[in-house]
Design a protein around this motif. Structure first.
Motif, PDB file in Angstrom:
ATOM      1  N   ALA A   1     -21.263  35.173  -1.475  1.00 34.84           N
ATOM      2  CA  ALA A   1     -19.810  35.080  -1.293  1.00 34.84           C
ATOM      3  C   ALA A   1     -19.145  35.130  -2.621  1.00 34.84           C
ATOM      4  O   ALA A   1     -18.102  36.182  -2.709  1.00 34.84           O
ATOM      5  CB  ALA A   1     -19.418  33.831  -0.425  1.00 34.84           C
ATOM      6  N   LYS A   2     -19.470  34.531  -3.404  1.00 33.35           N
ATOM      7  CA  LYS A   2     -19.320  34.502  -4.663  1.00 33.35           C
ATOM      8  C   LYS A   2     -19.072  36.170  -5.544  1.00 33.35           C
ATOM      9  O   LYS A   2     -18.221  36.560  -6.029  1.00 33.35           O
ATOM     10  CB  LYS A   2     -19.866  33.716  -5.948  1.00 33.35           C
ATOM     11  CG  LYS A   2     -19.635  32.231  -5.790  1.00 33.35           C
ATOM     12  CD  LYS A   2     -20.409  31.501  -6.662  1.00 33.35           C
ATOM     13  CE  LYS A   2     -20.257  29.924  -6.525  1.00 33.35           C
ATOM     14  NZ  LYS A   2     -21.078  29.070  -7.782  1.00 33.35           N
ATOM     15  N   GLU A   3     -20.561  36.563  -5.330  1.00 35.08           N
ATOM     16  CA  GLU A   3     -20.653  37.953  -5.653  1.00 35.08           C
ATOM     17  C   GLU A   3     -19.717  38.936  -4.996  1.00 35.08           C
ATOM     18  O   GLU A   3     -19.045  39.890  -5.632  1.00 35.08           O
ATOM     19  CB  GLU A   3     -22.049  38.495  -5.796  1.00 35.08           C
ATOM     20  CG  GLU A   3     -22.240  39.930  -6.098  1.00 35.08           C
ATOM     21  CD  GLU A   3     -23.934  40.400  -6.049  1.00 35.08           C
ATOM     22  OE1 GLU A   3     -24.138  41.453  -6.230  1.00 35.08           O
ATOM     23  OE2 GLU A   3     -24.457  39.474  -5.658  1.00 35.08           O
TER      24      GLU A   3
ATOM     25  N   ASN B   1      -7.703  32.142  -4.822  1.00 38.50           N
ATOM     26  CA  ASN B   1      -6.435  32.871  -4.216  1.00 38.50           C
ATOM     27  C   ASN B   1      -6.675  32.576  -2.677  1.00 38.50           C
ATOM     28  O   ASN B   1      -5.463  32.818  -2.173  1.00 38.50           O
ATOM     29  CB  ASN B   1      -7.369  34.599  -4.127  1.00 38.50           C
ATOM     30  CG  ASN B   1      -7.445  34.980  -5.531  1.00 38.50           C
ATOM     31  OD1 ASN B   1      -6.252  34.774  -6.350  1.00 38.50           O
ATOM     32  ND2 ASN B   1      -8.383  35.782  -5.852  1.00 38.50           N
ATOM     33  N   HIS B   2      -7.578  31.673  -2.277  1.00 33.61           N
ATOM     34  CA  HIS B   2      -7.490  31.509  -0.774  1.00 33.61           C
ATOM     35  C   HIS B   2      -7.542  29.981  -0.384  1.00 33.61           C
ATOM     36  O   HIS B   2      -7.765  29.640   0.808  1.00 33.61           O
ATOM     37  CB  HIS B   2      -8.582  32.117  -0.162  1.00 33.61           C
ATOM     38  CG  HIS B   2      -8.605  33.627  -0.336  1.00 33.61           C
ATOM     39  ND1 HIS B   2      -7.635  34.370   0.374  1.00 33.61           N
ATOM     40  CD2 HIS B   2      -9.321  34.376  -0.954  1.00 33.61           C
ATOM     41  CE1 HIS B   2      -7.680  35.792  -0.155  1.00 33.61           C
ATOM     42  NE2 HIS B   2      -8.840  35.813  -0.951  1.00 33.61           N
ATOM     43  N   GLY B   3      -7.391  29.035  -1.443  1.00 38.01           N
ATOM     44  CA  GLY B   3      -7.176  27.743  -1.299  1.00 38.01           C
ATOM     45  C   GLY B   3      -8.758  27.050  -0.702  1.00 38.01           C
ATOM     46  O   GLY B   3      -9.482  27.737  -1.414  1.00 38.01           O
ATOM     47  N   HIS B   4      -8.491  26.012  -0.046  1.00 32.87           N
ATOM     48  CA  HIS B   4     -10.047  25.615   0.119  1.00 32.87           C
ATOM     49  C   HIS B   4     -10.428  25.958   1.261  1.00 32.87           C
ATOM     50  O   HIS B   4      -9.958  25.915   2.337  1.00 32.87           O
ATOM     51  CB  HIS B   4      -9.692  23.847   0.210  1.00 32.87           C
ATOM     52  CG  HIS B   4      -9.461  23.126  -1.036  1.00 32.87           C
ATOM     53  ND1 HIS B   4      -8.022  23.178  -1.449  1.00 32.87           N
ATOM     54  CD2 HIS B   4     -10.055  22.507  -1.926  1.00 32.87           C
ATOM     55  CE1 HIS B   4      -8.054  22.660  -2.556  1.00 32.87           C
ATOM     56  NE2 HIS B   4      -9.441  22.263  -2.895  1.00 32.87           N
ATOM     57  N   VAL B   5     -11.984  26.257   1.169  1.00 36.28           N
ATOM     58  CA  VAL B   5     -12.826  26.938   2.466  1.00 36.28           C
ATOM     59  C   VAL B   5     -13.946  26.160   2.765  1.00 36.28           C
ATOM     60  O   VAL B   5     -14.629  25.641   1.506  1.00 36.28           O
ATOM     61  CB  VAL B   5     -12.707  28.293   2.418  1.00 36.28           C
ATOM     62  CG1 VAL B   5     -11.556  29.028   2.558  1.00 36.28           C
ATOM     63  CG2 VAL B   5     -13.569  28.682   1.142  1.00 36.28           C
ATOM     64  N   VAL B   6     -14.558  26.353   3.701  1.00 37.14           N
ATOM     65  CA  VAL B   6     -15.929  25.754   4.069  1.00 37.14           C
ATOM     66  C   VAL B   6     -16.806  26.944   4.146  1.00 37.14           C
ATOM     67  O   VAL B   6     -16.609  27.818   4.725  1.00 37.14           O
ATOM     68  CB  VAL B   6     -15.963  24.904   5.145  1.00 37.14           C
ATOM     69  CG1 VAL B   6     -17.483  24.480   5.705  1.00 37.14           C
ATOM     70  CG2 VAL B   6     -15.164  23.651   5.128  1.00 37.14           C
ATOM     71  N   ILE B   7     -17.967  26.783   3.426  1.00 40.77           N
ATOM     72  CA  ILE B   7     -19.010  27.788   3.457  1.00 40.77           C
ATOM     73  C   ILE B   7     -20.237  27.294   3.498  1.00 40.77           C
ATOM     74  O   ILE B   7     -20.488  26.128   2.823  1.00 40.77           O
ATOM     75  CB  ILE B   7     -18.746  28.789   2.451  1.00 40.77           C
ATOM     76  CG1 ILE B   7     -19.772  30.156   2.383  1.00 40.77           C
ATOM     77  CG2 ILE B   7     -18.933  28.396   1.090  1.00 40.77           C
ATOM     78  CD1 ILE B   7     -19.365  31.273   1.578  1.00 40.77           C
ATOM     79  N   ALA B   8     -21.320  27.810   4.008  1.00 39.97           N
ATOM     80  CA  ALA B   8     -22.851  27.270   3.809  1.00 39.97           C
ATOM     81  C   ALA B   8     -23.244  27.457   2.203  1.00 39.97           C
ATOM     82  O   ALA B   8     -22.910  28.284   1.657  1.00 39.97           O
ATOM     83  CB  ALA B   8     -23.629  28.264   4.656  1.00 39.97           C
ATOM     84  N   LYS B   9     -23.938  26.537   2.171  1.00 37.43           N
ATOM     85  CA  LYS B   9     -24.696  26.430   0.766  1.00 37.43           C
ATOM     86  C   LYS B   9     -25.566  27.498   0.592  1.00 37.43           C
ATOM     87  O   LYS B   9     -25.370  27.989  -0.536  1.00 37.43           O
ATOM     88  CB  LYS B   9     -25.330  25.054   0.639  1.00 37.43           C
ATOM     89  CG  LYS B   9     -26.076  24.790  -0.664  1.00 37.43           C
ATOM     90  CD  LYS B   9     -26.893  23.548  -0.410  1.00 37.43           C
ATOM     91  CE  LYS B   9     -27.461  22.935  -2.031  1.00 37.43           C
ATOM     92  NZ  LYS B   9     -28.256  21.950  -2.150  1.00 37.43           N
ATOM     93  N   SER B  10     -26.291  28.131   1.559  1.00 38.54           N
ATOM     94  CA  SER B  10     -26.982  29.177   1.117  1.00 38.54           C
ATOM     95  C   SER B  10     -26.297  30.401   1.010  1.00 38.54           C
ATOM     96  O   SER B  10     -26.682  31.464   0.436  1.00 38.54           O
ATOM     97  CB  SER B  10     -28.048  29.427   2.190  1.00 38.54           C
ATOM     98  OG  SER B  10     -27.392  29.530   3.711  1.00 38.54           O
ATOM     99  N   ALA B  11     -25.154  30.631   1.666  1.00 38.90           N
ATOM    100  CA  ALA B  11     -24.467  31.871   1.462  1.00 38.90           C
ATOM    101  C   ALA B  11     -23.390  31.783   0.510  1.00 38.90           C
ATOM    102  O   ALA B  11     -22.763  32.743   0.010  1.00 38.90           O
ATOM    103  CB  ALA B  11     -23.540  31.636   3.010  1.00 38.90           C
ATOM    104  N   LEU B  12     -23.271  30.718  -0.271  1.00 38.35           N
ATOM    105  CA  LEU B  12     -22.394  30.860  -1.446  1.00 38.35           C
ATOM    106  C   LEU B  12     -22.612  31.669  -2.460  1.00 38.35           C
ATOM    107  O   LEU B  12     -21.637  32.403  -3.237  1.00 38.35           O
ATOM    108  CB  LEU B  12     -22.437  29.314  -2.011  1.00 38.35           C
ATOM    109  CG  LEU B  12     -21.293  28.875  -3.368  1.00 38.35           C
ATOM    110  CD1 LEU B  12     -19.728  29.286  -2.539  1.00 38.35           C
ATOM    111  CD2 LEU B  12     -21.267  27.628  -3.405  1.00 38.35           C
TER     112      LEU B  12
END
Length: 997
Positions: A285-287, A271-282
């Protein structure tokens, strides 16, 4: 005709029952008399009689002169009084305790504004400061007067006539001298940086003025910022995904922070294109976002640092004119919260400011004093959507709608978390950059921390607590935007707005205040030249200077209160004693101002720092009017919380009830007050009064010497003196350690177990029935016990002790010092003189025997076989042989003549084995209980007496064949015979028997 025999008119008339005028309840008409004696008179007396002795200084942490007193005040002030009274009892120092009041600050100013019927929300403290200050001064004076009256009613011994207030002119001048000293050392600076700001009060607040609400509701949001350059050729547009709980700060964004040591994912969102997120936070964020992100590229954090991005608002409305912002490294970025990318607004965050300041990025704050948006740096046409909206209310939603309109809002949701509130208005705060005056704590931090190593903390956990507050504080925001306070003596150049704060300018202002008064600072024209040092005008080309309107933080007021104490200005006070919240308040501000003022080696303004907890209700809740669980000190003193007495009236227990509640409480943690606790207080006070009424009644006719040879005393008396001696030493140790609840617990244990449960039970017979030396021994012992009890209770219940002293016989007053002025060790020396080392070794054996006898008696009573203890005989049977048995028999033999008195029974037989003449009478045993002494088994048998009941003493020692109404034991027959000679009015002739006619 033979003379008829004399018989008592009543047997009771031959007894020596205790009689005392000491009332069973304190008389209301006498309370003020005793209060005056045990407080003001006592303080003045010790100041005079001990004027050559060194001082014990307890420096008062000043309460706010605002509103009525509550239970927290009672806990605090009474703990201080107990501390001073015990120090007085030690006899080594003269007490110096001068109460103080904190009279400035926001709570009083708010009340002054409310009473003037001016809305706080629209009030500008600089518009009419004279009116506000006059109203606030009047309120503070009224509260000071009322609170002082209440404190004195609690039996607080202090120098009330010299009580100080932070609004006293002398206090304010000394405070400004400390400020001048800090200016001289360049510890004071003016900076534009974030502070805790209260929109409801419209002033900056220090950490100590905050309270945290655990269930504050914010709106959290995921927002993405577009990167300036693509990360790879296949993905032209990439967003940086941030998470924030303060979306109203997004318009003030200046950077995004990451951690260069972590790994970050470039992911694709449906829904929001390409974004950068910390590996540990993924995973989180998915949930939370409900998306199965597609991972595209793993990026090391260091490769993101100093890359750039745009604010999406700027990008849409300014296009190519939009200015990019940097990605920065920050250690404070958390791997467990959010996305691993932090939106940075240096105008609204402490860490944000430090990070941006380090990289030369200036702070921006589009929020006014009322917490509303203004001066927004937004493209034309967007200001109207935000301007004037409160950031904690409509402003938050307006920002989110704005970012949603450009496709940057990923998700928003309610978020419950811990959040700071204004401790007075109970409204939420914001962090906002403003120009404020700061004290540079970093330059004195090491000395402050070092000074705490020499301080004794009670409880010891207070050391780490205070050290943590000092260690984590680099600056102290000391300016407040209020009218009611001590002004910061700063000037501003009218030509360029530059602040002027030098030793020269400050000292000149202080001299003006000293000669013209504090009110002139507020009433003179803003640019009155009299406030400017002549040399300053000459040096700057004679421009106009405007006086600043900020006032000093009230913690700076009270923190400089050590200047009140002549001794403390150069030497530490012996004790500071306040609530545990003062680690971040008064304790800290006192420490920092003291260290800043003194150039010598690091030393705190206190030698001992004692902290107490908060007062809670029975459910562990903070007392609140809205909850309806508030208990006032007056209710405890008046007895209105307790059930009504037989006369349908509440019994006023006075200050001692309130004081006893404090003494019962373990103040090192939070303290509860409820009906059960107060009923216990009532019970204890009644026990004390009844006991003193008994001892005073017994001592009324004491004719013996007030000093006796311990060898002349029977063993029960020597045993009682050992018991009171042990208690006296233990209570002294508890008092010395500040463990007042343990001291009281030990005193109560003595009252119940040793005095009532043993000694009075043992000697009641002697006191009521005997004459001469036998009775005098018991009276002498009770005289010593009576003095010890008064000494131990004196710090806790001074009004009761003053009353007991008033009713004491003249010989007592001639032989002893007043118990409120008596030196503890003098009485301890007398107890040491009376101590019996051999009996001390034997006491465990005798105590075990008494416990066993009592157990056997209870067994018999449960079967309705006996009543009081004198309705039985006791046989102690040492069952085994050998050296252990011999030791046990030897112990009992040493005290054989006194065993019946010790055990409060009619007779005691010590049986050495099967050859005893009592052997074989097992059918008459009522009950038995055994115990062991050094390996020897001893059985305590109780059995039915073989002799008749003495009609006078009720012991079963009269001849078996004596007439029931005239049966006397040998002891009573002797005493009655003496009384016929000394007190013939008690007797009459025995009626002559009728004869047959």
């Amino acid at each position: 005709m033979s003379a008829r025999r004399l018989v008592p008119k009543t047997w009771q008339s031959t007894l020596r029952l205790p009689r005392s005028r000491f009332p069973p309840k304190a008389l209301e008409v006498d309370r003020q008399k005793y209060l005056q004696r045990c407080t003001d008179d006592l303080y003045a007396s010790q100041q005079q009689t001990r004027k050559e002795k060194p001082e014990f200084v307890l420096h008062d942490g000043p309460p706010f002169a605002n509103g009525p007193l509550h239970m927290g005040h009672a806990l605090n002030k009474i703990l201080k009084d107990i501390t001073c009274r015990f120090q007085l009892a030690l006899g080594e120092k003269r007490i110096n305790y001068v109460p103080g009041w904190d009279c400035h600050g926001l709570p009083i100013e708010i009340k002054a504004i409310e009473q003037a019927k001016k809305p706080i929300t629209s009030h500008d403290a600089t518009t009419n400061p004279i009116e506000i200050r006059m109203a606030a001064h009047s309120l503070a004076m009224d509260a000071f007067s009322n609170q002082k009256t209440s404190f004195r009613r609690w039996g607080i011994m202090a120098d009330w006539d010299n009580a100080w207030k932070t609004m006293d002119k002398d206090f304010e001048l000394r405070q400004l001298q400390v400020f001048s000293s800090m200016v001289k050392k360049r510890l004071i600076k003016r900076r534009f940086k974030p502070v805790h700001w209260s929109p409801s009060s419209r002033t900056a607040l220090a950490e100590a003025e905050l309270e945290y609400q655990e269930d504050h509701k914010s709106t959290a949001a995921y927002v993405q910022y577009p990167m300036k350059f693509q990360l790879n050729d296949e993905v032209p547009t990439v967003g940086l995904l941030v998470w924030t709980t303060t979306p109203w700060t997004l318009p003030a964004n200046k950077a995004i922070a990451i951690n260069k040591h972590w790994e970050y994912w470039l992911v694709k969102s449906r829904n929001h294109g390409h974004v950068v997120i910390a590996k540990s936070a993924l995973p989180e964020a998915k949930e939370y976002l409900g998306e199965a992100f597609e991972t595209i590229q793993l990026i090391h954090g260091k490769n993101l640092v100093w890359r750039e991005y745009f604010d999406p608002i700027d990008l849409k409305y300014l296009g190519g004119k939009a200015k990019s912002r940097p990605i920065l490294h920050a250690d404070f970025v958390s791997p467990t919260t959010g996305t691993g990318l932090v939106h940075i607004a240096p105008g609204h965050g402490m860490d944000d400011y430090d990070l941006c300041h380090k990289h030369g990025i200036t702070a921006f704050t589009p929020v006014d004093d009322a917490g509303c948006f203004y001066n927004l740096m937004l493209p034309r046409g967007l200001h109207d959507d935000l301007n004037g909206k409160a950031v904690l209310d409509q402003g938050t939603q307006a920002v989110l709608e704005l970012y949603n309109s450009v496709g940057a809002l990923v998700k928003q949701n309610p978020f419950i978390h811990k959040y700071p509130y204004d401790w007075r208005t109970k409204q939420p705060l914001i962090i906002r950059a403003t120009e404020q005056w700061f004290a540079d704590i970093s330059r004195i931090q090491a000395e402050a921390l070092e000074s705490l190593s020499a301080v004794k903390f009670v409880p010891d956990t207070g050391r780490d607590r205070l050290k943590s507050f000092v260690a984590n504080r680099k600056e102290w925001c000391i300016s407040r935007q209020r009218a009611w306070g001590v002004p910061i003596p700063a000037l501003f150049n009218e030509d360029n707005g530059e602040a002027v704060l030098t030793v020269e300018s400050v000292d000149h202002i202080i001299s003006q205040i000293r000669s013209r008064g504090m009110a002139a600072w507020w009433s003179d024209e803003d640019t009155d030249p009299r406030w400017v040092a002549p040399s300053l005008r000459a040096r700057h080309g004679n421009p106009k200077f405007r006086r600043g309107k900020d006032t000093l933080d009230v913690w700076f007021d009270s923190g400089t209160s050590w200047t009140q104490m002549i001794k403390v200005r150069d030497n530490p006070a012996d004790v500071y004693l306040e609530g545990t919240d003062q680690h971040r308040g008064w304790f800290q501000s006192s420490l920092l101002t003291y260290i800043a003022q003194h150039d010598q080696q690091a030393r705190a303004p206190f030698k001992k720092l004692i902290t107490h907890g908060f007062v809670l209700d029975s459910a562990g809740r903070k007392m609140s009017k809205s909850v309806g669980n508030v208990i006032s000190p007056d209710e405890i003193m008046n007895g209105t919380l307790l059930p009504l007495g037989k006369d349908k009236r509440s019994e006023a227990l006075g200050a001692d009830a309130l004081r006893l509640w404090v003494a019962m409480s373990d103040y090192t943690s939070d303290v509860k007050v409820n009906l059960a606790v107060l009923q216990n207080v009532h019970t204890q006070l009644k026990k004390y009064r009844n006991t003193f009424k008994f001892t005073l009644g017994v001592l009324r006719d004491f004719e013996g010497p007030t000093i006796m040879d311990p060898e002349a005393l029977q063993s029960p008396h020597r045993m009682a003196l050992l018991q009171i001696g042990h208690t006296f030493r233990q209570v002294h140790a508890y008092y010395s350690n500040g463990e007042y609840s343990k001291a009281l617990s030990e005193v109560n244990r003595y009252f119940v177990n040793d005095l009532s449960g043993f000694y009075i039970e043992s000697v009641r017979d002697v006191l009521y029935l005997d004459q001469g030396d036998v009775r005098r021994q018991a009276q002498y012992t009770l005289l010593i016990i009576n003095q010890c009890l008064q000494m131990m209770l004196a710090p806790l219940t001074p009004l009761l002790i003053e009353e007991v002293w008033d009713y004491s016989p003249a010989y007592v007053k001639e032989s002893y010092s007043h118990p409120l002025q008596m030196v503890w060790m003098d009485l301890q020396k007398e107890l040491d003189r009376l101590s019996d080392s051999r009996l001390a070794e034997d006491m465990p054996t005798l105590s075990k025997a008494l416990v066993a006898i009592n157990a056997a008696q209870e067994t018999a009573r449960s079967k309705n076989m006996m009543g009081s203890g004198v309705t039985c005989y006791v046989r102690l049977e040492v069952e085994t042989s050998g050296s252990e048995a011999a030791k046990a028999r030897s112990c009992f033999d040493r005290y054989r003549p006194d065993l019946a008195m010790l055990f409060a029974v009619s007779a005691v037989e010590v049986d050495g084995g099967r050859t005893s003449p009592l052997h074989g009478l097992h059918g008459q045993w009522m009950a038995s209980s055994d115990f062991h002494i050094e390996g020897a088994r001893v059985i305590a048998h109780i059995y039915k007496p073989s002799k008749a009941k003495c009609v006078r003493c009720w012991r079963y020692l009269a001849p078996p064949d004596a007439p029931k109404d005239m049966a006397l034991c040998n002891r009573c027959e002797t005493v009655v015979g003496q009384l016929t000679l000394t007190n013939p009015e008690l007797f009459e002739s025995e009626p002559q028997a009728a004869t047959a006619g």
